[in-house]
Design an enzyme around this catalytic site. Structure first.
Site, PDB file in Angstrom:
ATOM      1  N   PRO A  31       0.856  -1.198   0.000  1.00  0.00           N
ATOM      2  CG  PRO A  31       0.054  -0.997   2.194  1.00  0.00           C
ATOM      3  CD  PRO A  31       0.843  -1.895   1.296  1.00  0.00           C
ATOM      4  CB  VAL A  33       0.410   7.724   0.438  1.00  0.00           C
ATOM      5  CG1 VAL A  33      -0.341   9.038   0.242  1.00  0.00           C
ATOM      6  CG2 VAL A  33       0.143   7.175   1.830  1.00  0.00           C
ATOM      7  CB  CYS A 115       1.145   4.485   8.973  1.00  0.00           C
ATOM      8  SG  CYS A 115       1.505   6.154   8.369  1.00  0.00           S
ATOM      9  CE  LYS A 157       3.289  -2.742   4.968  1.00  0.00           C
ATOM     10  NZ  LYS A 157       4.093  -1.720   5.663  1.00  0.00           N
ATOM     11  CG  HIS A 185       8.512  -1.888   7.628  1.00  0.00           C
ATOM     12  ND1 HIS A 185       8.580  -1.450   6.341  1.00  0.00           N
ATOM     13  CD2 HIS A 185       9.584  -1.327   8.261  1.00  0.00           C
ATOM     14  CE1 HIS A 185       9.626  -0.653   6.196  1.00  0.00           C
ATOM     15  NE2 HIS A 185      10.251  -0.571   7.354  1.00  0.00           N
TER      16      HIS A 185
END
Length: 316
Positions: A31, A33, A115, A157, A185
């Site tokens: 994903p 942005v 994020c 995620k 991540h």
């Protein structure tokens, strides 16, 4: 009429979990942005990408506003599957409502717990959720209970904690609630450009019985193979590496001219806004253009100027 459209779309949908049971490493477009929208997803799928995510969408805005739904989420009946819609959310029912809206048109949702941007964390979204395992568990459970389709995946995620035991605990709680897979991540919230902790991903993988996807600093197919061997991950998710070379999963070292031609065709067909169209080309051509060429190409300001440049310099 709407029922007919939804029924048609549901016939097209696939079970993303089938990919993880195929015995092959699942190749995934992250994903991103502004970037991982329908046109770019269409491009990478032509070059051996197995699974695509939408850019992160704020679930509350998506549920509240038809305008947000129209601008944030676009797909098509034919080729855009399997597709995962990624949401930023902090309330279980809001996430459920968003999942219910996209369920007829997508193959699963992903909760963003990774994020690290300040705005997201200040709002209670993204990476701050790795410190709230009960809330994550509650959100996954709600979606599982309220979406009737058993083939609809619910994934998360995440980033890792400094204390990896906390990350393993978070993952095991999510697994117990029925999460389909977890993308890791391999950096903490504070880390930006530091080396990725692939050893941490390996420990998480060994602690779980659901699929684990590795993410972070994978720039080419060789990197993807190395990370798979280092971590044992079931899937490899790539962001910037695919921007620089959308054909990387097909084994190309740099973006082939055929891929640039494909992007031009797809972007024009989809009516991609000029800025997005141009930015993608700037990324794709980074490794195949000189400094002088970049100076010229990067300041072009119209689609026709870009098309003329590509035609005269590359025959595209």
């Amino acid at each position: 009429m709407i029922g007919d459209i939804i029924e048609t779309k549901q016939c097209q949908l696939k079970d993303p979990m089938d990919l993880f049971h195929s015995g092959q490493v699942v190749k995934i477009c992250a994903p991103m942005v502004r970037y991982s929208k329908l046109a770019f997803r269409t491009l990478v799928r032509k070059y051996s990408c197995d699974l695509c995510y939408t850019p992160m969408i704020v679930a509350a805005d998506f549920v509240r506003s038809a305008k947000a739904r129209d601008s944030e989420f676009t797909t098509n009946k034919v080729g855009d599957h399997p597709l995962i819609v990624q949401f930023a959310a902090k309330e279980a029912q809001i996430l459920c409502d968003a999942a219910r809206i996209v369920c007829p048109f997508a193959d699963g949702i992903d909760l963003n717990c990774g994020c690290p941007q300040r705005w997201a964390m200040a709002e209670g979204y993204g990476a701050c959720l790795i410190n709230k395992p009960e809330l994550v568990r509650d959100m996954v459970r709600h979606v599982r209970n309220q979406i009737d389709n058993p083939r609809f995946s619910v994934s998360i995620k995440i980033r890792i904690h400094e204390d990896l035991k906390r990350t393993v605990d978070l993952c095991q709680k999510a697994e117990a609630t029925g999460v389909s897979w977890i993308t890791v991540h391999g950096r903490s919230v504070e880390e930006r450009h530091q080396p990725v902790h692939y050893d941490a991903i390996k420990i998480i993988k060994q602690s779980m019985s659901i699929p684990i996807v590795a993410n972070g600093d994978i720039k080419n197919l060789k990197d993807a193979d190395n990370v798979h061997h280092l971590t044992g991950a079931d899937g490899i998710m790539v962001a910037r590496g695919l921007l620089a070379n959308p054909a990387m999963f097909a084994g190309y070292e740099e973006t082939p001219l055929k891929c640039i031609q494909d992007w031009v065709d797809i972007a024009l067909e989809h009516g991609t806004p000029f800025t997005c169209f141009h930015h993608h080309l700037m990324y794709m051509m980074e490794r195949i253009t000189s400094k002088q060429e970049k100076k010229v190409f990067n300041v072009l300001s119209s689609t026709s100027a870009v098309l003329d440049y590509l035609n005269s310099h590359y025959g595209v």
